[in-house]
Design an enzyme around this catalytic site. Structure first.
Site, PDB file in Angstrom:
ATOM      1  N   ASP A   1       0.828  -1.200   0.000  1.00 29.39           N
ATOM      2  CA  ASP A   1       0.000   0.000   0.000  1.00 29.39           C
ATOM      3  C   ASP A   1       0.864   1.252   0.000  1.00 29.39           C
ATOM      4  O   ASP A   1       1.952   1.271   0.583  1.00 29.39           O
ATOM      5  CB  ASP A   1      -0.895  -0.014   1.249  1.00 29.39           C
TER       6      ASP A   1
ATOM      7  N   HIS B   1       2.531   3.202  -9.014  1.00 27.96           N
ATOM      8  CA  HIS B   1       2.331   1.764  -9.216  1.00 27.96           C
ATOM      9  C   HIS B   1       3.520   1.158  -9.975  1.00 27.96           C
ATOM     10  O   HIS B   1       3.928   0.021  -9.693  1.00 27.96           O
ATOM     11  CB  HIS B   1       1.033   1.505  -9.970  1.00 27.96           C
TER      12      HIS B   1
ATOM     13  N   LEU C   1      10.712 -20.750  -4.255  1.00 26.50           N
ATOM     14  CA  LEU C   1       9.723 -19.856  -3.660  1.00 26.50           C
ATOM     15  C   LEU C   1       8.358 -20.005  -4.330  1.00 26.50           C
ATOM     16  O   LEU C   1       8.257 -19.995  -5.555  1.00 26.50           O
ATOM     17  CB  LEU C   1      10.197 -18.403  -3.793  1.00 26.50           C
TER      18      LEU C   1
END
Length: 253
Positions: A24, A41, A135
């Site tokens: 955020d 972004h 991962l």
């Protein structure tokens, strides 16, 4: 991309297996600099790449990134359109990076509402990386925790109607199989950047006993050093899952 401050971070003893991050603050980061929100972004994507690389280095088992919530569709159409295009470009740019680092990629959320091109790109990345064993990277996109639970209940009802499951046999563990992330380790730690102190519909079922860390840092400013320090703090915590240590009981007696 800003280079990592530590090219070889240590593996932290007792570090979490599964970390979820609510990324955020991109828009506010851009506004402070007099830029459009999409610029924030774009910087956020670079930060996500850095954190994925760090997660690989320290051998984190699973990382889930909250990229776009089911509620984010209410944002201005221009911003949403820009985000969808950015997701496509990001996948095209970083697929080889995931392959080279043995990362297995999956998505969580309602893919049916995504633009067809993006949906196809996400499916391709999942397929290409499906055999990777490192991962486990999950992108929560068009995702909402409440919706996930409702969808799980609907699937459970369907199985019951088809005599595939008995309600009397339902347990927390068995219901978990109807939800997203059921193939991942339990969610140990949630990190939310930007100073907001709420989960915003992120992994509500899975977060029942997660440690939660809120930081004032805006996502594009979230550095590897801070990430590792949060993991170190987690590694020192005592997770009792509702139980009480025997030593504590004796002291209280």
């Amino acid at each position: 991309m800003v280079p990592s401050k530590n090219n070889h971070p240590e593996i932290i003893p007792n570090q979490p297996k599964h970390v979820g991050i609510i990324m955020d603050g991109n828009g506010r980061w851009a506004k402070i600099r007099g830029k459009r929100r999409i610029f924030g972004h774009e910087e956020g994507v670079l930060k996500a790449r850095e954190l994925v690389e760090t997660a690989v280095k320290i051998e984190l088992e699973a990382l889930t990134l909250y990229a776009f919530s089911s509620e984010n569709w209410s944002r201005p159409k221009k911003e949403v359109s820009g985000l969808m295009s950015l997701f496509v470009k990001t996948i095209e740019k970083y697929t080889n990076l995931l392959i080279d680092n043995n990362v297995q990629f999956k998505t969580a959320g309602d893919s049916s509402v995504l633009p067809n091109l993006l949906k196809r790109k996400l499916e391709q990345m999942e397929s290409i990386t499906s055999e990777n064993t490192g991962l486990k990277l999950t992108l929560a996109i068009a995702y909402g925790g409440q919706q996930d639970i409702i969808n799980g209940i609907k699937s459970l009802i369907d199985d019951h109607d088809n005599q595939m499951v008995e309600i009397e046999d339902l347990t927390i563990e068995s219901f978990n199989r109807y939800l997203s992330f059921s193939d991942l380790p339990e969610l140990d730690l949630i990190i939310r950047t930007s100073g907001e102190t709420r989960l915003s519909n992120f992994m509500l079922w899975q977060s029942a006993y997660s440690e939660i860390h809120f930081t004032e840092t805006l996502w594009p400013n979230f550095e590897e050093q801070e990430f590792l320090e949060i993991l170190r703090t987690y590694s020192k915590s005592e997770r009792r899952f509702g139980n009480v240590d025997e030593d504590i009981e004796l002291k209280e007696a």
